[in-house]
Design a protein around this motif. Structure first.
Motif, PDB file in Angstrom:
ATOM      1  N   LEU A   1      21.363   6.700 113.380  1.00 49.69           N
ATOM      2  CA  LEU A   1      21.624   5.996 111.933  1.00 49.69           C
ATOM      3  C   LEU A   1      20.680   4.749 112.015  1.00 49.69           C
ATOM      4  CD1 LEU A   1      23.158   2.895 111.989  1.00 49.69           C
ATOM      5  CD2 LEU A   1      25.047   4.469 112.966  1.00 49.69           C
ATOM      6  N   PHE A   2      20.418   4.283 110.638  1.00 54.63           N
ATOM      7  CA  PHE A   2      19.817   2.911 110.354  1.00 54.63           C
ATOM      8  C   PHE A   2      20.810   2.036 109.683  1.00 54.63           C
ATOM      9  CE2 PHE A   2      17.048   6.646 110.792  1.00 54.63           C
ATOM     10  CZ  PHE A   2      15.768   6.107 111.628  1.00 54.63           C
ATOM     11  N   ILE A   3      20.449   0.923 110.101  1.00 57.43           N
ATOM     12  CA  ILE A   3      21.381  -0.316 109.539  1.00 57.43           C
ATOM     13  C   ILE A   3      20.628  -1.165 108.644  1.00 57.43           C
ATOM     14  CG2 ILE A   3      21.719  -1.398 111.646  1.00 57.43           C
ATOM     15  CD1 ILE A   3      24.498  -2.421 110.937  1.00 57.43           C
TER      16      ILE A   3
ATOM     17  N   ILE B   1      22.462   7.613 107.432  1.00 61.63           N
ATOM     18  CA  ILE B   1      22.522   8.609 108.613  1.00 61.63           C
ATOM     19  C   ILE B   1      22.114   9.785 108.181  1.00 61.63           C
ATOM     20  CG2 ILE B   1      24.283  10.120 109.897  1.00 61.63           C
ATOM     21  CD1 ILE B   1      26.456   7.709 109.242  1.00 61.63           C
ATOM     22  N   PRO B   2      20.764  10.325 108.688  1.00 65.09           N
ATOM     23  CA  PRO B   2      20.313  11.523 108.491  1.00 65.09           C
ATOM     24  C   PRO B   2      20.856  12.801 109.067  1.00 65.09           C
ATOM     25  CG  PRO B   2      19.115  10.264 110.098  1.00 65.09           C
ATOM     26  CD  PRO B   2      20.099   9.643 109.889  1.00 65.09           C
TER      27      PRO B   2
ATOM     28  N   ARG C   1      19.709   2.535 115.194  1.00 65.74           N
ATOM     29  CA  ARG C   1      20.927   2.871 116.184  1.00 65.74           C
ATOM     30  C   ARG C   1      21.003   4.198 116.481  1.00 65.74           C
ATOM     31  NH1 ARG C   1      20.321  -2.056 115.986  1.00 65.74           N
ATOM     32  NH2 ARG C   1      21.922  -3.652 115.996  1.00 65.74           N
ATOM     33  N   GLY C   2      21.097   4.586 117.911  1.00 68.17           N
ATOM     34  CA  GLY C   2      21.508   5.923 118.368  1.00 68.17           C
ATOM     35  C   GLY C   2      22.198   6.231 119.277  1.00 68.17           C
TER      36      GLY C   2
ATOM     37  N   TYR D   1      17.464   4.637 123.250  1.00 71.12           N
ATOM     38  CA  TYR D   1      18.750   5.084 122.452  1.00 71.12           C
ATOM     39  C   TYR D   1      18.047   5.914 121.159  1.00 71.12           C
ATOM     40  CZ  TYR D   1      20.581   1.324 124.938  1.00 71.12           C
ATOM     41  OH  TYR D   1      20.847   0.201 125.875  1.00 71.12           O
ATOM     42  N   ILE D   2      16.745   6.503 121.286  1.00 69.54           N
ATOM     43  CA  ILE D   2      16.310   7.222 120.232  1.00 69.54           C
ATOM     44  C   ILE D   2      16.189   8.605 120.580  1.00 69.54           C
ATOM     45  CG2 ILE D   2      14.096   7.885 119.223  1.00 69.54           C
ATOM     46  CD1 ILE D   2      13.179   5.064 119.127  1.00 69.54           C
TER      47      ILE D   2
END
Length: 309
Positions: free
Chosen positions: A184-186, A242-243, A200-201, A146-147
């Motif tokens: 995104l990162f959580i 979220i970049p 997460r992607g 998922y990357i």
């Protein structure tokens, strides 16, 4: 922590609910209490690290930190040093408010171009004008699923002069970043296990906007450890990062999350798990955190389920 440590109650509860307790037990062997020798050069070669912690009010925040390769490094695998002088710290990044000796810090070293990542959770033992040092509590590799592959072509290091905005509802450019996001990162936290940050992607649009204060994020098949979900089962507070790779912005959100099991998913948005996270916004901040970064998009993960319609 070591490869024999027990999962906390939240992780165990989610593993059981998902029917993946046996798989989680098999994967537990990859978790250690120091960075393995083979991962130490990988950490030192990175120019970006995702971080997660909580502020004084207990609100989680996730963020990205950039530096020349080698700015994060570990000699013995027990402590990680991050060279980040005060002159380069962005005071508008809410993550810095939670960095102090004795505080938890989740770290994810992720190389988007090769889909490699290594996760470290620990405790800040030093914070001074030169940088920070983190004592490792747990460390382990994550799978490459998922990357979306991207390569950071250039990164110029300027001063801590990023422009920022804040709000409490999704609208305008914030709404646009969310709808276009594929990464995104959580950040989550457990009172005893500490802070954690995870990737997460998915395909662009995999984050579903429900309304001006609510998002829904699919949970794909993973390593079955359920660190993020286990933390949220005990403490629902969460932070998202979220970049916006195109415009060099970083959207950071803090709020609470609800875990959804056995949801209707006729479109296959969860990859068969039928699990979602519903995120309820408390506050967002949008910063020009990557204005000097230049990314080249390569391709999407072949494992991505279809995005939400």
């Amino acid at each position: 922590m070591n490869g024999k440590h027990p999962f906390h109650d939240g992780e165990r509860a989610v593993q059981a609910r998902a029917g993946e307790t046996a798989t989680a037990d098999r994967h537990l062997a990859m978790v250690g209490d120091e960075v393995i020798g083979g991962a130490r050069p990988f950490i030192a070669s990175q120019g970006m690290v995702a971080l997660g912690n909580t502020d004084a009010a207990g609100r989680p925040w996730a963020s990205l930190m950039f530096g020349a390769p080698g700015f994060a490094h570990t000699a013995d695998g027990q402590f990680i040093t991050v060279d980040m002088p005060a002159s380069r710290r962005d005071a508008t990044d809410p993550l810095w408010a939670g960095i102090r000796p004795g505080a938890d810090l989740g770290m994810l070293f992720i190389e988007l171009g090769t889909r490699r990542r290594y996760r470290v959770n620990g405790t800040v033992v030093r914070d001074d004008g030169a940088g920070i040092e983190v004592m490792v509590r747990e460390a382990y590799p994550n799978c490459p699923k998922y990357i979306q592959r991207r390569v950071l072509r250039t990164l110029c290091h300027g001063g801590a002069d990023a422009q920022s905005a804040a709000g409490t509802a999704f609208a305008g450019s914030v709404d646009g970043i969310i709808r276009a996001a594929d990464t995104l990162f959580i950040a989550t936290r457990h009172a005893e296990a500490g802070a954690d940050v995870s990737h997460r992607g998915g395909e662009a649009g995999f984050i579903q906007r429900i309304d001006a204060h609510t998002l829904r994020i699919p949970d794909y098949p993973g390593n079955s450890l359920f660190n993020t979900w286990g933390n949220l089962a005990v403490d629902p507070h969460a932070g998202l990062c979220i970049p916006d790779f195109t415009h060099g912005r970083l959207l950071q959100l803090t709020g609470t999350a609800t875990l959804l099991f056995d949801e209707e998913d006729a479109a296959g948005a969860t990859g068969g798990t039928r699990r979602f996270i519903t995120f309820h916004l408390t506050e967002w901040t949008l910063r020009d955190a990557m204005p000097r970064a230049e990314w080249t998009y390569l391709d999407a993960s072949p494992f991505n389920p279809p995005a939400n319609p």
